[in-house]
Write a protein that holds these residues in place. Structure first.
Motif, PDB file in Angstrom:
ATOM      1  N   VAL A  10      -2.525   5.604  12.491  1.00 50.32           N
ATOM      2  CA  VAL A  10      -3.542   4.573  12.283  1.00 50.32           C
ATOM      3  C   VAL A  10      -3.105   3.315  13.025  1.00 50.32           C
ATOM      4  O   VAL A  10      -2.011   2.798  12.793  1.00 50.32           O
ATOM      5  N   TYR A  11      -3.966   2.880  13.928  1.00 50.11           N
ATOM      6  CA  TYR A  11      -3.708   1.643  14.666  1.00 50.11           C
ATOM      7  C   TYR A  11      -4.621   0.567  14.092  1.00 50.11           C
ATOM      8  O   TYR A  11      -5.816   0.593  14.299  1.00 50.11           O
ATOM      9  N   PHE A  12      -4.034  -0.343  13.352  1.00 46.68           N
ATOM     10  CA  PHE A  12      -4.772  -1.376  12.641  1.00 46.68           C
ATOM     11  C   PHE A  12      -4.410  -2.757  13.167  1.00 46.68           C
ATOM     12  O   PHE A  12      -4.614  -3.769  12.524  1.00 46.68           O
ATOM     13  N   HIS A  13      -3.833  -2.818  14.361  1.00 46.89           N
ATOM     14  CA  HIS A  13      -3.377  -4.094  14.900  1.00 46.89           C
ATOM     15  C   HIS A  13      -4.544  -4.931  15.425  1.00 46.89           C
ATOM     16  O   HIS A  13      -5.596  -4.411  15.753  1.00 46.89           O
ATOM     17  N   PHE A  35       1.948   3.928  12.281  1.00 49.76           N
ATOM     18  CA  PHE A  35       1.057   2.867  11.818  1.00 49.76           C
ATOM     19  C   PHE A  35       1.361   1.592  12.583  1.00 49.76           C
ATOM     20  O   PHE A  35       2.521   1.259  12.806  1.00 49.76           O
ATOM     21  N   THR A  36       0.321   0.893  13.000  1.00 46.37           N
ATOM     22  CA  THR A  36       0.512  -0.424  13.605  1.00 46.37           C
ATOM     23  C   THR A  36      -0.345  -1.436  12.859  1.00 46.37           C
ATOM     24  O   THR A  36      -1.451  -1.122  12.415  1.00 46.37           O
ATOM     25  N   ALA A  37       0.190  -2.627  12.711  1.00 51.48           N
ATOM     26  CA  ALA A  37      -0.540  -3.703  12.044  1.00 51.48           C
ATOM     27  C   ALA A  37      -0.212  -5.057  12.660  1.00 51.48           C
ATOM     28  O   ALA A  37      -0.642  -6.083  12.153  1.00 51.48           O
ATOM     29  N   ARG A  50       7.579  -6.624   7.923  1.00 51.52           N
ATOM     30  CA  ARG A  50       7.974  -5.250   8.271  1.00 51.52           C
ATOM     31  C   ARG A  50       8.446  -4.487   7.040  1.00 51.52           C
ATOM     32  O   ARG A  50       8.064  -3.337   6.835  1.00 51.52           O
ATOM     33  N   TYR A  51       9.275  -5.106   6.215  1.00 51.31           N
ATOM     34  CA  TYR A  51       9.737  -4.448   4.992  1.00 51.31           C
ATOM     35  C   TYR A  51       8.576  -4.166   4.055  1.00 51.31           C
ATOM     36  O   TYR A  51       8.494  -3.098   3.453  1.00 51.31           O
ATOM     37  N   ALA A  52       7.686  -5.139   3.890  1.00 50.95           N
ATOM     38  CA  ALA A  52       6.560  -4.975   2.963  1.00 50.95           C
ATOM     39  C   ALA A  52       5.658  -3.829   3.389  1.00 50.95           C
ATOM     40  O   ALA A  52       5.254  -3.000   2.562  1.00 50.95           O
ATOM     41  N   VAL A  53       5.323  -3.764   4.663  1.00 49.67           N
ATOM     42  CA  VAL A  53       4.450  -2.691   5.145  1.00 49.67           C
ATOM     43  C   VAL A  53       5.164  -1.344   5.042  1.00 49.67           C
ATOM     44  O   VAL A  53       4.605  -0.371   4.543  1.00 49.67           O
ATOM     45  N   ALA A  54       6.406  -1.288   5.474  1.00 45.77           N
ATOM     46  CA  ALA A  54       7.158  -0.033   5.430  1.00 45.77           C
ATOM     47  C   ALA A  54       7.372   0.448   3.995  1.00 45.77           C
ATOM     48  O   ALA A  54       7.326   1.650   3.730  1.00 45.77           O
ATOM     49  N   ALA A  55       7.580  -0.466   3.055  1.00 45.56           N
ATOM     50  CA  ALA A  55       7.739  -0.082   1.653  1.00 45.56           C
ATOM     51  C   ALA A  55       6.446   0.514   1.103  1.00 45.56           C
ATOM     52  O   ALA A  55       6.473   1.431   0.282  1.00 45.56           O
ATOM     53  N   SER A  56       5.318   0.014   1.586  1.00 43.51           N
ATOM     54  CA  SER A  56       4.016   0.512   1.140  1.00 43.51           C
ATOM     55  C   SER A  56       3.681   1.878   1.727  1.00 43.51           C
ATOM     56  O   SER A  56       2.846   2.596   1.178  1.00 43.51           O
TER      57      SER A  56
END
Length: 87
Positions: A10-13, A35-37, A50-56
């Protein structure tokens, strides 16, 4: 997106996502690996973006075109645990 359980990438950037926790529901996608954001406001406003997204997204192996190593996962887990996360 959850109605597409076979999504692996998913590319969400470059959107207007303001909070990184808005990606949490995508952690339910069993095949999601890339995943990209980046380029969203949350990248600038959340110092632990980065930590928050990766943890999710515990199954994701590449975030913003950068691999997530086993050591990264250990660090993310410790960070999440310190903040009271459930992962």
């Amino acid at each position: 997106l959850l109605s597409y359980p076979k999504l692996s990438c998913v590319y969400f950037h470059g959107n207007q996502v303001r909070r990184s926790d808005e990606f949490e529901t995508l952690g339910e996608l069993p095949e999601l690996r890339k995943f990209t954001a980046f380029g969203n406001p949350c990248e600038q406003s959340d110092k632990n973006y980065r930590y928050a997204v990766a943890a999710s997204l515990p199954l994701v192996r590449s975030l913003d075109f950068t691999g997530i190593t086993r050591k990264d996962r250990e660090d993310i887990h410790l960070w999440d645990k310190r903040r009271g996360g459930k992962r």
